[in-house]
Scaffold this active site. Structure first.
Site, mmCIF file in Angstrom:
data_model
loop_
_atom_site.group_PDB
_atom_site.id
_atom_site.type_symbol
_atom_site.label_atom_id
_atom_site.label_comp_id
_atom_site.label_asym_id
_atom_site.label_seq_id
_atom_site.Cartn_x
_atom_site.Cartn_y
_atom_site.Cartn_z
ATOM 1 N N LYS A 190 -42.886 69.722 75.171
ATOM 2 C CA LYS A 190 -42.297 68.447 75.603
ATOM 3 C C LYS A 190 -41.090 68.682 76.507
ATOM 4 O O LYS A 190 -40.928 68.030 77.554
ATOM 5 C CB LYS A 190 -41.895 67.633 74.378
ATOM 6 C CG LYS A 190 -40.975 66.449 74.650
ATOM 7 C CD LYS A 190 -41.648 65.372 75.472
ATOM 8 C CE LYS A 190 -40.713 64.177 75.656
ATOM 9 N NZ LYS A 190 -41.334 63.108 76.441
ATOM 10 N N CYS B 96 -35.153 61.211 79.371
ATOM 11 C CA CYS B 96 -36.000 62.410 79.319
ATOM 12 C C CYS B 96 -35.540 63.475 80.300
ATOM 13 O O CYS B 96 -35.004 64.503 79.905
ATOM 14 C CB CYS B 96 -37.461 62.033 79.599
ATOM 15 S SG CYS B 96 -38.217 61.048 78.281
#
Length: 421
Positions: free
Chosen positions: A204, A258
């Protein structure tokens, strides 16, 4: 498929759509959040934020979904709480993950599955989450299952991507991963790949780190292109014709929860990562570069007023988390500019959000920070009538520059060093 009871902890941009997707698939879902106002809204049939398709999903899921502020005994516990960056240490602040785990462990039973979806540094599942869960007296991997299943979704397309994107599931045992795969298969149409928990955490993070480094590269190239009198947008378009080149777009900075955050999680416990840290520095200082270019445009203007178009971190969303617009505005104010803000999507921001007319009246320059599509269709002739000086700095290269030129505007574009604008 066996229907189970799922408690989803954290009803934000990821947790709520995930909870509703499971509920729409027929599972009994309890959404848990410490925000009593949010819980009340949801139980009254109101959504706390907007996202394409979310309202329709909510209607389909409501018979199987309810919200509460406390955890209940369940078959599955899914943790989707925020993991902010500590700005002083550049390390993950995992207090919400810890708090969620503390809420879960008193309700753990044999055979339960615990899923961590929150984006976390490598080893968080093994070293932080599991020790807290084992305060229940049960043993992870033997008495209950644990996995890390990071989300892959982007605001504006969250629901579509949650359904159709491939997923990575990292289990502390193969049995844990298989159990989670069966559960997610109730709504995920993409491929589901299984690995261990630490690898899933790392995957991720490196996905977003790749994007951050790519953007940093093109941001540096944009500045170099201006020095050479080259249009970086044309150059990138041509370079991307190469079958093995995929350069991203330059801009006034990187935001969101993110790309602007995850690279720090990768390197927080490592003695390596110099390139990653440098890429973060390049992207974090793009608001500085943007302001310098705006200042050059307005040289000679006394007490300049500028209008920021867009404070969302990306186009067509209402999310202003980690937006580069905030740094740009603060730097501009420190430099003596009066700054006015217009964003038709964002509802709350640190600075007043004005109407379009209020924002451009008596302004000397419009600065496009966010690539909202609506900005493409504004009438420069009407806006120009309200402004003191007709200047535009397009940091996203989204405007019809010929149309704005015809309306009498002086145009500059980030990364375009050609003099024919």
């Amino acid at each position: 498929m066996i229907k189970v009871k799922i408690s989803v902890l954290g009803l934000g941009y990821i947790g709520l759509p995930t909870a509703l997707l499971f509920a729409a698939a027929g599972h009994e879902v309890v959404g848990v959040d410490v925000d009593e106002r949010k819980v009340s809204m949801l139980n009254e049939g109101k959504l706390p934020f907007q996202e394409p398709g979310l309202e329709e999903l909510f209607e389909r899921a409501r018979n199987n979904f309810r919200a509460t502020t406390s955890v209940e005994e369940s078959d599955v516990f899914l943790i989707a709480v925020p993991t902010p960056l500590d700005e002083h240490t550049k390390a993950a602040d995992l207090k919400y993950v810890k708090s969620a785990a503390e809420m879960v462990y008193p309700h753990l039973r044999r055979g339960n599955l615990v899923i961590l979806e929150s984006t976390v540094p490598p080893n968080t599942t093994e070293r932080l989450l599991i020790p807290i869960l084992e305060k229940s007296g049960l043993k992870a991997g033997i008495d209950f299952h644990v996995v890390h299943c990071p989300e892959r979704a982007i605001p504006g397309k969250t629901i579509h991507e949650m359904i159709h994107n491939d997923r990575i599931i990292g289990g502390i045992t193969p049995e844990s991963a298989e159990r989670a795969k069966e559960l997610y298969s109730s709504f995920v149409k993409g491929n589901i790949y299984l690995t261990d928990a630490t690898t899933a955490e790392f995957v991720k993070l490196i996905e977003n780190t790749y994007r951050d480094v790519n953007i940093a590269l093109v941001n540096e190239l944009a500045q170099i292109a201006e020095e050479y009198g080259i249009n970086i947008w044309e150059a990138i378009n041509l370079a991307n014709r190469h079958p093995r080149v995929n350069l991203h777009k330059p801009g006034p900075g990187v935001g969101g929860h993110c790309i602007a955050i995850d690279p720090w999680f990768v390197i927080q416990d490592s003695s390596n990562g110099k390139m990653i840290a440098l890429a973060r520095h390049v992207n974090d200082t793009m608001p500085n570069y943007t302001l310098r270019r705006v200042r050059e445009m307005l040289e000679g203007v006394e007490y300049p007023t500028i209008t920021v178009f867009g404070v969302a971190y990306k186009g067509n969303v209402d999310d202003a988390r980690e937006t580069p617009a905030l740094r740009f505005i603060r730097l501009a104010e420190n430099d003596g500019f009066k700054v006015k803000v217009y964003d038709p999507f964002v509802k709350e921001f640190e600075y007043p959000l004005l109407s379009l007319e209020e924002a451009v009246r008596d302004s000397d320059c419009i600065v496009v920070i966010t690539d909202h599509d609506v900005f493409r269709f504004l009438d420069p002739n009407e806006l120009g009538k309200l402004m003191r000086n007709k200047c535009v700095f397009d940091a996203r290269n989204i405007l019809d520059h010929e149309k704005w030129k015809e309306a009498g505007f002086k145009i500059r574009v980030l990364g375009n060093g050609k003099k024919d604008l």
